[in-house]
Design a protein around this motif. Structure first.
Motif, PDB file in Angstrom:
ATOM      1  N   LEU A 191       0.838  -1.190   0.000  1.00  0.00           N
ATOM      2  CA  LEU A 191       0.000   0.000   0.000  1.00  0.00           C
ATOM      3  C   LEU A 191       0.875   1.242   0.000  1.00  0.00           C
ATOM      4  N   ILE A 192       0.641   2.123  -0.943  1.00  0.00           N
ATOM      5  CA  ILE A 192       1.322   3.420  -0.963  1.00  0.00           C
ATOM      6  C   ILE A 192       0.410   4.374  -0.208  1.00  0.00           C
ATOM      7  N   THR A 193       0.801   4.718   1.012  1.00  0.00           N
ATOM      8  CA  THR A 193      -0.084   5.510   1.864  1.00  0.00           C
ATOM      9  C   THR A 193       0.109   7.011   1.691  1.00  0.00           C
ATOM     10  N   ASP A 194       1.277   7.442   1.232  1.00  0.00           N
ATOM     11  CA  ASP A 194       1.528   8.855   0.940  1.00  0.00           C
ATOM     12  C   ASP A 194       2.483   8.925  -0.236  1.00  0.00           C
ATOM     13  N   ILE A 195       2.255   9.913  -1.088  1.00  0.00           N
ATOM     14  CA  ILE A 195       3.200  10.148  -2.183  1.00  0.00           C
ATOM     15  C   ILE A 195       3.169  11.636  -2.526  1.00  0.00           C
ATOM     16  N   ALA A 196       4.346  12.206  -2.699  1.00  0.00           N
ATOM     17  CA  ALA A 196       4.447  13.615  -3.051  1.00  0.00           C
ATOM     18  C   ALA A 196       5.694  13.833  -3.886  1.00  0.00           C
ATOM     19  N   ARG A 197       5.611  14.778  -4.799  1.00  0.00           N
ATOM     20  CA  ARG A 197       6.756  15.141  -5.620  1.00  0.00           C
ATOM     21  C   ARG A 197       7.035  16.610  -5.412  1.00  0.00           C
ATOM     22  N   GLN A 198       8.310  16.938  -5.150  1.00  0.00           N
ATOM     23  CA  GLN A 198       8.721  18.326  -5.015  1.00  0.00           C
ATOM     24  C   GLN A 198       9.754  18.633  -6.081  1.00  0.00           C
ATOM     25  N   ASP A 199       9.409  19.528  -6.977  1.00  0.00           N
ATOM     26  CA  ASP A 199      10.339  19.925  -8.040  1.00  0.00           C
ATOM     27  C   ASP A 199      11.330  20.938  -7.502  1.00  0.00           C
ATOM     28  N   ASN A 200      12.565  20.841  -8.004  1.00  0.00           N
ATOM     29  CA  ASN A 200      13.605  21.800  -7.592  1.00  0.00           C
ATOM     30  C   ASN A 200      13.526  23.066  -8.396  1.00  0.00           C
TER      31      ASN A 200
END
Length: 190
Positions: free
Chosen positions: A181-190
């Motif tokens: 289970l993927i419970t959290d996912i976030a992407r932060q661009d530089n």
């Protein structure tokens, strides 16, 4: 007098809240709700007729949700094993760099939990370093093929990611792993 007014207002507010809660509570007394929701409540509370088979409410999504998510997987239920499962949240998040033109352009952060057979949690934590290594390899490969580019949360892309993570977990821990289970996912661009 100045100290009495806030106390009086608090008591009136509390009394009004309790009264409203009692008045609007579903299934109280034999009267229909006077607020006009009696038809809605009786339509909601009406159960399908029992046909004697013991299969009440079949087809309703709410009736099946808790049994599927907390019970056995479909294969065990079909075989009659009925093994219980438990959830194991891995201690730390996974940080995956997204590289383009030989530089890190973004970071993806994931939190992952495992659904495992009952009693397997201690074994998962004992082998967590091996599992984390396997997951990181898989996540780096996913990032390198562009899995975290664009709209990376689309259902087909997330399903593909879950599938490869499940294979990695099965390779590391064996058949005690039932789901990833993927419970959290976030992407932060530089």
């Amino acid at each position: 007098m100045k100290k009495l007014l806030p106390l009086l207002l608090a008591l009136i507010g509390t009394g009004a809240g309790i009264g409203a809660g009692l008045f609007l509570a579903p299934g109280t007394g034999g009267d229909d709700h006077a607020s006009g929701t009696g038809a809605e409540a009786s339509a909601h509370d009406a159960a399908p007729p029992d046909d004697g088979t013991g299969a009440e409410g079949h087809g309703a999504p709410a009736d099946h949700g808790s049994a599927v998510s907390a019970g056995a997987d479909h294969g065990d239920a079909a075989e009659g094993h009925g093994a219980e499962t438990e959830f194991v949240k891995l201690n730390n998040q996974f940080v995956v760099p997204v590289v383009a033109d030989s530089r890190v352009v973004a970071l993806v952060v994931l939190a992952i939990s495992l659904e495992v057979t009952a009693g397997s949690a201690a074994g998962v934590f004992e082998e967590e370093p091996k599992l984390r290594d396997s997951f990181l390899r898989t996540l780096f490969d996913h990032a390198n093929i562009g899995g975290f580019d664009g709209n990376f949360t689309e259902t087909p892309r997330m399903d593909a990611l879950r599938r490869v993570l499940f294979e990695a977990a099965r390779n590391a821990l064996g058949a005690r792993v039932k789901n990833v289970l993927i419970t959290d996912i976030a992407r932060q661009d530089n």
